[in-house]
Structures are given as C-alpha cells and as structure tokens.
Design an enzyme around this catalytic site. Structure first.
Site, PDB file in Angstrom:
ATOM      1  N   ARG A   1      -9.233 -76.343  29.936  1.00 31.34           N
ATOM      2  CA  ARG A   1      -8.801 -77.683  29.519  1.00 31.34           C
ATOM      3  C   ARG A   1      -7.796 -77.623  28.368  1.00 31.34           C
ATOM      4  NH1 ARG A   1     -14.989 -79.248  28.507  1.00 31.34           N
ATOM      5  NH2 ARG A   1     -15.177 -77.583  30.039  1.00 31.34           N
TER       6      ARG A   1
ATOM      7  N   LYS B   1     -18.345 -64.177  27.579  1.00 31.46           N
ATOM      8  CA  LYS B   1     -19.172 -64.335  28.780  1.00 31.46           C
ATOM      9  C   LYS B   1     -20.103 -63.136  28.937  1.00 31.46           C
ATOM     10  CE  LYS B   1     -15.964 -66.978  31.703  1.00 31.46           C
ATOM     11  NZ  LYS B   1     -16.821 -68.155  31.888  1.00 31.46           N
TER      12      LYS B   1
ATOM     13  N   ASP C   1     -14.838 -70.556  25.449  1.00 29.80           N
ATOM     14  CA  ASP C   1     -14.873 -70.344  26.895  1.00 29.80           C
ATOM     15  C   ASP C   1     -14.464 -71.605  27.667  1.00 29.80           C
ATOM     16  OD1 ASP C   1     -15.203 -68.968  29.236  1.00 29.80           O
ATOM     17  OD2 ASP C   1     -17.401 -69.020  29.225  1.00 29.80           O
TER      18      ASP C   1
ATOM     19  N   LYS D   1      -3.989 -74.179  36.539  1.00 33.66           N
ATOM     20  CA  LYS D   1      -4.571 -73.319  35.496  1.00 33.66           C
ATOM     21  C   LYS D   1      -4.293 -71.851  35.806  1.00 33.66           C
ATOM     22  CE  LYS D   1      -9.063 -71.803  33.608  1.00 33.66           C
ATOM     23  NZ  LYS D   1     -10.524 -72.027  33.551  1.00 33.66           N
TER      24      LYS D   1
HETATM   25  N1  BES Z   1     -13.261 -70.258  34.279  1.00 32.24           N
HETATM   26  C1  BES Z   1     -14.463 -70.846  33.819  1.00 32.24           C
HETATM   27  C2  BES Z   1     -15.144 -71.691  34.889  1.00 32.24           C
HETATM   28  C3  BES Z   1     -15.871 -70.938  35.958  1.00 32.24           C
HETATM   29  C4  BES Z   1     -17.122 -70.409  35.716  1.00 32.24           C
HETATM   30  C5  BES Z   1     -15.352 -70.852  37.213  1.00 32.24           C
HETATM   31  C6  BES Z   1     -17.801 -69.757  36.719  1.00 32.24           C
HETATM   32  C7  BES Z   1     -16.038 -70.217  38.229  1.00 32.24           C
HETATM   33  C8  BES Z   1     -17.264 -69.663  37.977  1.00 32.24           C
HETATM   34  C9  BES Z   1     -14.185 -71.754  32.637  1.00 32.24           C
HETATM   35  O1  BES Z   1     -13.149 -71.372  31.809  1.00 32.24           O
HETATM   36  C10 BES Z   1     -15.426 -71.769  31.813  1.00 32.24           C
HETATM   37  O2  BES Z   1     -15.764 -70.747  31.298  1.00 32.24           O
HETATM   38  N2  BES Z   1     -16.069 -72.919  31.711  1.00 32.24           N
HETATM   39  C11 BES Z   1     -17.271 -73.045  30.978  1.00 32.24           C
HETATM   40  C12 BES Z   1     -17.206 -74.346  30.199  1.00 32.24           C
HETATM   41  C13 BES Z   1     -18.335 -74.524  29.214  1.00 32.24           C
HETATM   42  C14 BES Z   1     -18.202 -73.525  28.084  1.00 32.24           C
HETATM   43  C15 BES Z   1     -18.302 -75.914  28.700  1.00 32.24           C
HETATM   44  C16 BES Z   1     -18.437 -73.074  31.964  1.00 32.24           C
HETATM   45  O3  BES Z   1     -18.310 -73.666  33.027  1.00 32.24           O
HETATM   46  O4  BES Z   1     -19.445 -72.440  31.671  1.00 32.24           O
HETATM   47 ZN    ZN Z   2     -11.692 -70.228  32.674  1.00 28.14          ZN
HETATM   48 MN    MN Z   3     -13.795 -70.006  30.323  1.00 30.16          MN
END
Ligand code: BES
Ligand code: ZN
Ligand code: MN
Length: 497
Positions: free
Chosen positions: A352, A278, A348, A266
């Site tokens: 995936r 965010k 966000d 990724k």
């Molecule tokens: N890059 C983030 C995941 C992440 C969050 C890594 C905090 C390290 C610390 C990913 O793209 C993301 O934002 N995931 C969301 C998914 C949700 C919206 C289903 C998450 O984990 O909040």
């Molecule tokens: Zn991310």
């Molecule tokens: Mn994200």
C-alpha cells in the site's frame, strides 16, 4: 506453437491427430459422430466398452481408426450435454492440449471450437481456445541447466469452425494468441527469482516491450521520486541496496481525445517484510510479490500485439522490501506525495505504501479510470482462497464492468466492501493515519488505505494475493489477472460496458 483456424470436416485434412468431444452418458458431439460414421461405428464401439465416460478433463487416445486421414483420434470428455458450460469448454481445450503433448502428434486438428457454448460466439471460442492452448504449452525452464526432456513434439494446432464463422474466428484466434503471449510474459516475470527479477530488471523488460511495440517509456529513478515527494514509496526501498524504479509505460493507440485507463501494478520484487520480518516458511514465494507489475506489463504486451485502439498507461512502482541499517522502522512517520502523513506500524504492509504515491502520480493523466493490481494481503487469501480475486472500487459502475470482464474471461473477482466504518481501523495517535488496520477485515482495511489516495478519479483495486500464483507441487505464476484486464480493455475499445 502455431495456431490456425479452418473450416475442415473431421477426419479429413493433414492433421496427424483429430480431437473430438464426448459428452457424459456416451453421447457423441457432432464432430465425434461424423468420425464415427466415417469409421463404421468404431468410435461408438470403443465408448461402449466404457474406457471414457465423458467426464470433463478425461481423454482417450485411439490409433489407426479405419477410414480416417488422421493416424490418431483423441477423445475428450465434455461433461453434461445439456449444460455444456464455458468452464467445461476451457477444461476440454486444456485437457486436449495436455494429452497431445504426451503423444508423438506434430499437427493436431481440434474439433471442439465449432461446438456451441451457451452465450458465446465464435470470436470468444477461438480467443479462449488459443489462449488456453498457449497457456497449456507454457514451460518455465530457463533457470534449469538442461531443459527437462522430452520436449513435446506438437508444433501446430488447427481449430475448426463452420464456414460462416471463419472471419470472426480468425479475429478471435489472433486475439487469443496475443493474450496468451501477455499471460505467459507475466508468468515468466513472476517465476523468475528475486535475484534475477529486480526492479532494474523489470525496467529493462519494460524497455524491451516499449522498443518492440513503440510504447512510450519513462523510468523514474530515486532522485526523481525524491523531487516528487514520493516518501512512502522511498520508505519501502530504504532497506534495499537495489535502487527502486517507477516504470511509466504509455500505450496511446486510441483516439487523441480519449482519456487513458491507468493500470498500477505492485512491483515488490521480493518481500521479506522488512524490519517486521516474515517467518522463514514459504518466504521464497514472496518473489511473486511483483505479480501485479507483471500483470500490467503482460496486459500491455497483449494489447500491443492485438494492436487494440485504446489509451492505456501502465505504472509500476518496483522495489525490494528488505531489512537493513537504513530500513524503515515500525513507528516511523513519512509524508506521502499527497501530503498526508502515514505512521508505518508494520513494515510488512509495504504494498500500500508503494501504491499510494503511484496512485497520486496517476492523477496527472486525468484518467478515465484507474485499476491497481496487487498481491496485497494474506487476509484476501483467507477470505477468497485461490479461486477469486478481491475487487474493491469507489464507483459501482466500474466495479460491475470489472466483474463482467472477469466473467467473460473466466478470470473472476468478488466485490468486497469499502464502507466508511472500516476506515476507523486505520486510526493513528501520531500521524494522519496508520498503514495497518489490525487483524479484522485485513483486505478491506488495505483497500481503505488506498482509497484515501484515489478521491480524484474512478478507481478499482484488485487484490490478487490468492490468484496470481500457485503453491505446492504446481508452484508457479498463473498470469492472472491478465485475462480479466485484457477483456476489460477489449470491451472498453468496443464501447461495450
Ligand atoms: N505481499 C504480502 C501479502 C501476501 C501475503 C500475499 C501472503 C500472498 C501471500 C503483503 O505485503 C503483506 O505482507 N501483507 C501483510 C499485511 C499486514 C502486515 C497488515 C499481510 O497480509 O500479512
Ligand atoms: Zn508484499
Ligand atoms: Mn509485505
């Protein structure tokens, strides 16, 4: 930093600091006992005073010990003698090198690598030692206008081994050096800010790597992705003015008949969340959201420097995730390269979306196995913290192989479930499925999403959201899981599963 390995007795040779280990309960390791004898019991007298108790990670620097060729002796704690573990071994190497960097030592001789560590041979010990030493001396200062002073004076480290182990040790040392170089490359890419480390920058770094080691490189541009129908990948890039890149790096040093292992990383060079923006706190850390990409490039660098005879393809979808007038909106539906339609309920959950089209692209290699590496979910951090990476797989033997590589390298993962029942959480009223599965088991439903694109091959997914970087005072990229991936491929090359 120069690393070498030699069969040299402690207290002899040209080093200006000799590093030896002390176990708890004031027990000397064999090299420490040898120094003690040479010096007329000076070392055991110092230890008897209680200034070092042998706990792992502790050190004590001695000067001008009588009868020794070296001006300094560094004592380092090894923990309990009867359970001298691989972890204590790594910790001792790291503590030694850290302490050495704070002294005026230029050339050190470390007498820890001749100590037996459970099941591991000299090749393992030297590979770990060179790797840990290389990781420990790493500094990221290229964004500072003046380098932080003072620069360590340490220039070379000799790791001692017994004579019969020299050949194995030399091989391990060379591999450890290459591994550290791959790890530190991944760390550099992670630590660079989002305004420098853009998708185009990652592609340029891949080009340098390809040139240096004769890898084959192809970079797919937006137009190429459009032709291939990579609409989920493009949907993430839609809000950004930085053009997306799909980096394809082929390292084919193995037998022609051998199907490649494909690594997919990724490469979100900054994740704002997009329209599902965010919160501001700690958003800067989303520059690390390309750590999966960094680990793929770092692993390829390590393999190439080792000249390992394997076939590996690195695929890196690289993009920013930004809000903007053209950005994807919650509720938008896109058709992936696989033909399956996805309702994007949260922009966000973008990792995936860029991975799934890349996983479909991976099919063309008829891969022996595909491993994707992604800072995919905050839920994985909640589940496993910063200690273990999350592992998911559609093949149990592959999962075991990855776990084993993690165990040997000390860069470990935990096998999490991928049971059919979780798939329901991705239900969509409008498209084939949604890109989010709600709060429960967020790391699992993210893996479930990916599993819908990996039916044609053996696949493992590593969620490194908790392990790829550190927050707080020590904020910075860790280079994980380069050690695990490299070990996985070393074992494949040796046909050891
Ligand atoms: N890059 C983030 C995941 C992440 C969050 C890594 C905090 C390290 C610390 C990913 O793209 C993301 O934002 N995931 C969301 C998914 C949700 C919206 C289903 C998450 O984990 O909040
Ligand atoms: Zn991310
Ligand atoms: Mn994200």
């Amino acid at each position: 930093m120069e690393f070498s390995t030699k069969a040299v007795a402690p207290g002899h040779g040209a080093a200006d600091c000799c590093v030896v280990g002390v176990f708890t309960e004031k027990k000397l390791s064999a090299p420490a006992a040898a120094l003690d004898k040479l010096s007329g019991s000076r070392i055991s007298r110092v230890i008897a005073r209680g200034d070092i108790d042998g706990r792992p990670g502790t050190t004590l620097l001695l000067h001008d010990v009588a009868n020794l060729a070296c001006a300094r002796v560094l004592l380092v704690g090894l923990g309990d003698k009867n359970s001298f573990s691989e972890k204590a071994f790594r910790r001792a190497i790291a503590a030694s090198v850290e302490a050495l960097c704070r002294t005026g030592t230029a050339n050190a001789a470390i007498h820890l690598t001749e100590l037996a560590t459970g099941r591991r041979d000299a090749e393992w010990r030297l590979m770990q030692a060179a790797r840990i030493a290389g990781e420990t001396v790493y500094r990221f200062s290229r964004m500072k206008s003046t380098p932080p002073s003072p620069a360590p004076l340490l220039r070379s480290i000799t790791f001692s081994v017994s004579k019969p182990e020299l050949k194995q040790a030399a091989q391990g040392l060379a591999r450890g050096r290459a591994l550290a170089s791959g790890i530190n490359f991944a760390r550099d890419l992670g630590n660079l800010p989002g305004n420098v480390c853009t998708p185009a920058f990652l592609a340029e770094e891949a080009r340098k790597l390809a040139r240096e080691h004769r890898l084959k490189l192809k970079v797919l541009e937006r137009a190429d992705m459009e032709k291939l129908g990579m609409n989920t990948l493009l949907s993430v890039a839609a809000g950004s003015s930085q053009p997306p890149k799909l980096i394809v790096l082929e390292y084919m040093a193995g037998p022609k008949s051998q199907k490649p292992v494909v690594l997919v990383g990724k490469g979100v060079t900054f994740d704002t969340g997009g329209i599902s923006l965010k919160p501001a706190a700690e958003m800067d850390e989303m520059k690390f959201d390309m750590s999966g990409a960094g680990s793929v490039l770092g692993t390829l660098k390590a393999l190439a420097e080792m000249k390992l005879q394997v076939n590996v393809v690195g695929l890196v979808p690289a993009t920013e995730n930004m809000p903007g007038g053209r950005a994807t909106k919650p509720g938008d539906i896109v058709t992936s390269m696989s033909g399956q339609t996805v309702e994007i309920l949260n922009t966000d959950a973008e990792g995936r979306l860029i991975l799934c089209d890349t996983l479909t692209y991976a099919e063309r290699y008829q891969p022996a196995a595909v491993i994707d590496i992604a800072t995919l979910t905050g839920a994985c951090v909640i589940a496993l913290g910063h200690v273990l990476s999350g592992l998911f797989a559609n093949d149990d033997a592959l999962a075991q192989e990855v776990l084993k590589a993690g165990d040997i390298s000390g860069d470990r993962a935990w096998h999490l479930p991928l049971h059919e029942e979780y798939q329901e959480q991705l239900h969509s009223n409008f498209a084939d499925f949604a890109n989010i599965g709600g709060r429960p088991a967020g790391a699992v439903t993210a893996a479930c999403f990916l599993s819908r694109f990996t039916k044609k091959y053996k696949w493992a997914h590593l969620d490194v959201a908790g392990t790829a970087w550190k927050s707080g005072k020590e904020k910075g990229s860790t280079g994980r899981p380069v050690p695990m991936l490299t070990e996985f491929l070393l074992r494949r090359a040796a046909k050891r599963r």
